[in-house]
Design an enzyme around this catalytic site. Structure first.
Site, PDB file in Angstrom:
ATOM      1  CD  GLU A 134     -31.992  -8.289   1.335  1.00 11.12           C
ATOM      2  OE1 GLU A 134     -31.685  -7.986   0.179  1.00 11.12           O
ATOM      3  OE2 GLU A 134     -32.248  -7.453   2.218  1.00 11.12           O
ATOM      4  CB  CYS A 147     -38.398  -7.481   8.535  1.00 13.95           C
ATOM      5  SG  CYS A 147     -39.228  -7.019   7.024  1.00 13.95           S
ATOM      6  CB  CYS A 154     -42.844  -8.537  -4.932  1.00 10.26           C
ATOM      7  SG  CYS A 154     -44.474  -7.966  -4.418  1.00 10.26           S
ATOM      8  CB  CYS A 158     -45.176  -0.729  -5.069  1.00 16.79           C
ATOM      9  SG  CYS A 158     -46.590  -1.604  -4.371  1.00 16.79           S
ATOM     10  CB  CYS A 161     -41.338  -1.402  -3.795  1.00 20.18           C
ATOM     11  SG  CYS A 161     -40.834  -2.803  -2.790  1.00 20.18           S
ATOM     12  CD  GLU A 205     -49.647  -8.329  -0.482  1.00 22.88           C
ATOM     13  OE1 GLU A 205     -49.076  -7.236  -0.335  1.00 22.88           O
ATOM     14  OE2 GLU A 205     -50.475  -8.776   0.350  1.00 22.88           O
ATOM     15  CB  SER A 259     -48.683  -0.661   1.768  1.00 27.22           C
ATOM     16  OG  SER A 259     -47.862  -1.496   2.543  1.00 27.22           O
ATOM     17  CG  LEU A 260     -53.632   4.620   2.239  1.00 22.90           C
ATOM     18  CD1 LEU A 260     -54.676   3.656   1.717  1.00 22.90           C
ATOM     19  CD2 LEU A 260     -54.209   5.451   3.387  1.00 22.90           C
ATOM     20  CG  HIS A 261     -47.439   3.689   0.285  1.00 23.61           C
ATOM     21  ND1 HIS A 261     -47.034   3.782   1.587  1.00 23.61           N
ATOM     22  CD2 HIS A 261     -47.102   2.426  -0.116  1.00 23.61           C
ATOM     23  CE1 HIS A 261     -46.474   2.647   1.969  1.00 23.61           C
ATOM     24  NE2 HIS A 261     -46.513   1.810   0.971  1.00 23.61           N
ATOM     25  CB  CYS A 378     -36.752  -4.473   1.117  1.00 23.82           C
ATOM     26  SG  CYS A 378     -37.444  -4.910   2.676  1.00 23.82           S
TER      27      CYS A 378
HETATM   28  N1  SAH Z   1     -46.278  -6.365   0.082  1.00 20.74           N
HETATM   29  C1  SAH Z   1     -46.518  -5.943   1.423  1.00 20.74           C
HETATM   30  C2  SAH Z   1     -45.375  -6.187   2.376  1.00 20.74           C
HETATM   31  C3  SAH Z   1     -43.981  -5.891   1.915  1.00 20.74           C
HETATM   32  S1  SAH Z   1     -43.499  -4.200   1.750  1.00 20.74           S
HETATM   33  C4  SAH Z   1     -46.956  -4.496   1.443  1.00 20.74           C
HETATM   34  O1  SAH Z   1     -46.982  -3.867   0.395  1.00 20.74           O
HETATM   35  O2  SAH Z   1     -47.354  -4.017   2.487  1.00 20.74           O
HETATM   36  C5  SAH Z   1     -43.449  -3.568   3.380  1.00 20.74           C
HETATM   37  C6  SAH Z   1     -43.604  -2.054   3.445  1.00 20.74           C
HETATM   38  O3  SAH Z   1     -42.406  -1.405   2.990  1.00 20.74           O
HETATM   39  C7  SAH Z   1     -44.726  -1.540   2.589  1.00 20.74           C
HETATM   40  O4  SAH Z   1     -45.435  -0.536   3.242  1.00 20.74           O
HETATM   41  C8  SAH Z   1     -43.969  -0.976   1.408  1.00 20.74           C
HETATM   42  O5  SAH Z   1     -44.739  -0.075   0.687  1.00 20.74           O
HETATM   43  C9  SAH Z   1     -42.763  -0.381   2.079  1.00 20.74           C
HETATM   44  N2  SAH Z   1     -41.638  -0.084   1.195  1.00 20.74           N
HETATM   45  C10 SAH Z   1     -41.344  -0.609   0.002  1.00 20.74           C
HETATM   46  N3  SAH Z   1     -40.240  -0.063  -0.521  1.00 20.74           N
HETATM   47  C11 SAH Z   1     -39.805   0.846   0.373  1.00 20.74           C
HETATM   48  C12 SAH Z   1     -38.701   1.767   0.398  1.00 20.74           C
HETATM   49  N4  SAH Z   1     -37.820   1.821  -0.583  1.00 20.74           N
HETATM   50  N5  SAH Z   1     -38.579   2.550   1.493  1.00 20.74           N
HETATM   51  C13 SAH Z   1     -39.464   2.484   2.510  1.00 20.74           C
HETATM   52  N6  SAH Z   1     -40.515   1.636   2.534  1.00 20.74           N
HETATM   53  C14 SAH Z   1     -40.688   0.834   1.474  1.00 20.74           C
END
Ligand code: SAH
Length: 391
Positions: A134, A147, A154, A158, A161, A205, A259-261, A378
């Site tokens: 996608e 994007c 992947c 996470c 995700c 990633e 991506s910290l979170h 996504c």
């Molecule tokens: N692997 C990379 C890039 C892809 S994810 C990364 O982790 O940065 C892109 C961003 O979308 C990341 O910050 C990820 O944590 C976030 N993301 C993943 N699932 C999501 C969701 N359901 N809602 C909002 N953001 C999400």
């Protein structure tokens, strides 16, 4: 509400089943790149979109051609945006023949496109070996941002995700990333618009597919390619520390987002398995190196997960963690998709978190939601298509 939840649960279970059956077959599990090693696959010609400008020049020299011809070829590919070598009419027949003997065109088939009320478009593609991927195009007042997905599935796992529900079956080739952007640019050509920004934030990633991603970016960034400015390109990583150093040493002008979170190891360990390999101390050291080496500011992405990482204490801890660094925080509304039951925060809760960071003098923004009426998160379109295929 309960009924809704029940339906959601069912849907998630169904998705899980589909993923288990289709995406990660036992054969793929044992040898994820088996498809690529398949003799028929390796007999395929290389896509012309796999070739960076410099690689094309080397190839031209190896043919005894003048480098100048690559300018013409790149013009046809990325300015005129033709779909075949035959259309490159200012090249001799022999040149076109030599090209078509060695290369083919796009490695992607456009399966479906969805357009949301706010102009967001989702594109579903099929690769030559049948994988689905996608891309999303978002409309901002400053331009059109695409994007891009960097892998099929992947491996980062996470917890929140959707992409991670399927294990990585393989890396995408540079051509498959270029082709995502080209297909979208060709759609935009109908209304004389252009792709002005790229974010490598789709499935996958990017720092787990470093070389292909960098080659892809070279092509879209190249003046004779799509000429998308470096400052308009952002790569997002979950924190693959050795690659952050490599990226820092490359002195690229692309933007880096991490991506910290979570503001501490305990919470980040529970959300992002990568943190166990590269805990916050190591991540922040790499980030410090990157910002100093490149004299660049860096973005931290922080999804607000209700009751998980959005308390007052979390915000304060985040501020303490980030204060020493040249960075800003992008708070992301969560798209609920997974079976783990994470919930998004409402506007008021998001503002509360935002205000604390502001008060603590951390530069912070809240990301606007896009395309919420067309499977915003996504991986959703991909899942739907896979489900259809099962029926
Ligand atoms: N692997 C990379 C890039 C892809 S994810 C990364 O982790 O940065 C892109 C961003 O979308 C990341 O910050 C990820 O944590 C976030 N993301 C993943 N699932 C999501 C969701 N359901 N809602 C909002 N953001 C999400």
């Amino acid at each position: 509400m309960d009924k809704e939840n029940e339906n959601l649960q069912k849907e998630v279970q169904e998705i899980q089943n589909i993923y288990e059956q289709i995406d990660v077959s036992p054969e793929m599990e044992k040898n994820p790149v088996s498809l690529l090693e398949h003799p028929e696959q390796s007999l395929r010609k290389k896509s012309i979109y796999d070739m960076t400008y410099e690689q094309m020049e080397d190839w031209a020299v190896s043919k005894g051609w003048k480098k100048f011809r690559i300018q013409q070829i790149y013009n046809w590919l990325y300015k005129s945006r033709v779909d075949s070598f035959e259309e490159m009419t200012n090249l001799s027949k022999e040149t076109r023949k030599a090209l078509s003997e060695e290369f083919e065109f796009t490695p992607l088939e456009l399966v479906r496109q969805q357009i949301a009320k706010d102009g967001t478009r989702k594109f579903l593609f099929r690769t030559e070996d049948g994988a689905l991927l996608e891309s999303v195009m978002m409309v901002f007042d400053y331009g059109n941002s695409v994007c891009v997905s960097s892998q099929v599935g992947c491996n980062m796992g996470c917890a929140f995700c959707a992409s991670g529900l399927t294990k990585k079956s393989r890396n995408l080739k540079a051509s498959e990333m270029v082709a995502q952007v080209m297909a979208i640019q060709k759609e935009l050509d109908r209304s004389n618009e252009r792709v002005s920004h790229i974010v490598v934030m789709g499935t996958g990633e990017p720092f787990d597919n470093y070389e292909n991603v960098m080659n892809f970016l070279k092509t879209v960034n190249h003046d004779r390619g799509l000429a998308i400015g470096s400052r308009h390109i952002t790569i997002s990583t979950c924190g693959v520390v050795p690659k952050i150093y490599e990226f820092a040493d490359g002195h690229y002008q692309y933007n880096l987002a991490v991506s910290l979170h979570a503001p501490n190891n305990r919470l980040r360990d529970s959300l992002m398995p990568i943190n166990k390999a590269y805990p916050l101390e190591e991540l922040m050291k790499a980030i410090d190196y990157y910002t100093k080496e490149n004299n660049r500011r860096l973005t931290f992405e922080y999804i607000l997960l209700n009751g998980v990482n959005n308390s007052v204490e979390d915000a304060k801890e985040l501020a303490r963690l980030l204060r020493p660094y040249n960075c800003y925080v992008n708070l992301i509304p969560y798209n609920s998709v997974d079976e783990h039951g994470f919930r998004p925060v409402n506007r008021e809760e998001a503002m509360k978190f935002y205000d604390i960071l502001k008060k603590e003098k951390i530069a912070v923004t809240i990301r606007k939601e896009h395309g919420s009426d067309i499977d915003a998160a996504c991986g959703q379109l991909r899942i739907k298509e896979m489900r259809k295929g099962r029926k």
